[in-house]
Design a protein around this motif. Sequence first.
Motif, PDB file in Angstrom:
ATOM      1  N   SER B 242       0.692  -1.554  -0.194  1.00  0.00           N
ATOM      2  CA  SER B 242       0.444   0.443   0.409  1.00  0.00           C
ATOM      3  C   SER B 242       0.745   1.671  -0.441  1.00  0.00           C
ATOM      4  CB  SER B 242      -0.705   0.027   1.112  1.00  0.00           C
ATOM      5  OG  SER B 242       0.069   0.117   2.210  1.00  0.00           O
ATOM      6  N   ASP B 248       0.362  -5.912   1.343  1.00  0.00           N
ATOM      7  CA  ASP B 248      -1.570  -5.416   1.252  1.00  0.00           C
ATOM      8  C   ASP B 248      -1.537  -6.391   0.441  1.00  0.00           C
ATOM      9  OD1 ASP B 248      -4.117  -4.988   0.762  1.00  0.00           O
ATOM     10  OD2 ASP B 248      -3.605  -2.573   2.059  1.00  0.00           O
ATOM     11  N   ASN B 250      -5.081  -6.641  -1.046  1.00  0.00           N
ATOM     12  CA  ASN B 250      -6.232  -5.942  -1.917  1.00  0.00           C
ATOM     13  C   ASN B 250      -5.955  -5.983  -3.165  1.00  0.00           C
ATOM     14  OD1 ASN B 250      -7.934  -4.346  -3.394  1.00  0.00           O
ATOM     15  ND2 ASN B 250      -8.849  -3.420  -0.831  1.00  0.00           N
ATOM     16  N   ASP B 252      -7.045  -4.335  -5.706  1.00  0.00           N
ATOM     17  CA  ASP B 252      -7.434  -2.984  -6.061  1.00  0.00           C
ATOM     18  C   ASP B 252      -5.881  -1.986  -5.975  1.00  0.00           C
ATOM     19  OD1 ASP B 252     -10.109  -3.206  -6.931  1.00  0.00           O
ATOM     20  OD2 ASP B 252     -10.041  -2.852  -4.875  1.00  0.00           O
TER      21      ASP B 252
END
Lengths: 276, 386
Positions: B242, B248, B250, B252
């Motif tokens: 991130s 991270d 995720n 996205d």
Amino acid sequence: MSQPINPLRKYIREGKLPHFFCPGCGCGQILNAFLQACDELSVDPSRMVIIGGVGCTARIPVYLKGDVLHGVHGRTLAWATGIKLHKPQTKVVIFAGDGDVASIGGNHLIHAARRNLDVLVVVANNFNYAMTGGQVAPMTPSQVRTMTTPFGNPEPSFDICELVVTAGATYVAREATGRPVQLERTLKKALTHEGFALVEVLSQCPTNYGRYALRSGDPAVTLKWIMDRCITKAQADKLSKEEKAGKFVLGEFVDFKRPIFCGSSVYDLESCECCE
Amino acid sequence: MATSTTERAQRVLTGTHFMLGNYAVVEGALAAGCDFFAGYPITPANEISERMSQRLPAVGGKFLQGEDELCSIYALSGASLAGAKAMTATASAGYNYMQEGIGYAVAVEAPIVIVDVQRCRGENFASQADVMQMKWGPSGDHELIVLAPSSVQELFDFTIRAFNLAEEFRNPVIIMSETTIALMRERLVIPPAEEIEIVNRRYTSLPPDKYLPFKANEEYGVPDFAPLGEGYGAIYSLNPHSEEGSIDWNPDVFEQLYKRITGKVTQHRDKICKTQAFKMDDADVALIAYGSEVRPCMDAMEMARADGIKVGVLKLDTVWPVPEEQIIQVANHVKLAITVEMNIGKYTREVERLCCAKCRTAVATKNRGLVHFPEEVYAVIKEVWR
């Protein structure tokens, strides 16, 4: 009712807990002992550069405040060499597994020890490649079953302490998670050492080493398996080579000083003729 | 040449020299502010390490001969993240070993400069066989900036530019050298220090508790820098991370990260991609070349023009990212574009995809450890241009 907060929590990065280690893993104990040692020495880990490679142990740094390098297998000491040469005053601590530092990073290890690079390397030896699922590692004992040695490990194992002593390390010790007091004391000493310091910590991996090699996922079984094979250096000194076979010798192996590596900055302009 | 004691302690050896290509790289690096060098012995790049080992300590930098190329490339990232302007030099086989470290430097946006003196499968013959590897060597999504000098002067000039681009975009920059120019002695003019443009990375002005190591500066699209060991608490992980640097998972976050990391290069092609056009104004045939292959192309152009064939040369100073606009512009004006390269025909694919439907394309390849002779290039022109 407020819960008591661990006084070492102040060194842990916000929002990073719970950690990802398996229940019963030794990495948490190593982290705990390291922070306890820092706290007692009043050295702030958040001012350090803390390096992990790839593997379970390599994840220890990402829970800590402080600058962290992470994510490439075996290159921890190469990073550290660049950092220490450019910024010698930086305190650099490396957390590495046995696979990371003794196998893929083996070349960097022996040369950093030879140069007497001023870093502390904490090696969590859990006798296997744990994050990838329990494959044989250079420090897996002979004849032990792992995911890639279903008929028993045909290779002898490495003694990483002996290796770096021979290569020129200036502080080398082995401890076990089963001896938290001695482990913390050893880490305190290693943290204050100037030069190449390596502390091997025998650490239980119940999930992979325990289940495959020892046929039990109970952390206590792996911990007991380790501690049953541990002898102190004082005890080992009285034993023959044969009697010491299969034992893990705990204690300090070397502790001395010699010039630390700073790169080639000392030179004599007049005498250098190589590029005429 | 730097022979006197006072000259050796100077960063910029202003004056006119007759210098080895590999030495010119060192002088360019020092002029650009290089203060860390790590290398592992390999021919034909050794003169770079040798001269660095003498020159760098004299100007206050650190020289390291690593135990292998992996040590060199990771020491570069370590030193760079600690604030150094860092460089390594290697040759084709050594460049193989460095790929994972280049991938790491991309992911954590460490500005580093790598000189790759291309050679031929273990022998020191001339070659451009690694032109694709220069860019596509590391795993994972990435953009690399690759500069292709054609002379000793350009080895000096492009090395300075490589440092400036690395610092500006916080990305690895590769100088694609070749045996030919690296081991050639030519005239080199080093300008006065004050005339050399130097770019330095932007340091953050934020306090540690506000600093996000992977949040792009809105104005520049590149994160501001905070050196290791100053209490900023940055995590530099290869893993998807991130803006604060934490690992991270995720999707996205991952997508955004690499969109930005590759975008900071591709969106600045106008600044990064440089070419030189010779006699292109009235050309029917364009020779598109990079590195030492530009040299026979210049002679072949004159030979063809003497025989009435209007040939021009497009010299690619930047090979990656591909100078698309400049190649398309050429394709729009010529009838035939011939890529000239010292390999089995690799970069021609990039040229072909850009010229497609705009002009005919052909390729002149030579893969026998020798640079093209002008006559050979001209023979291809005559054969293809009917």
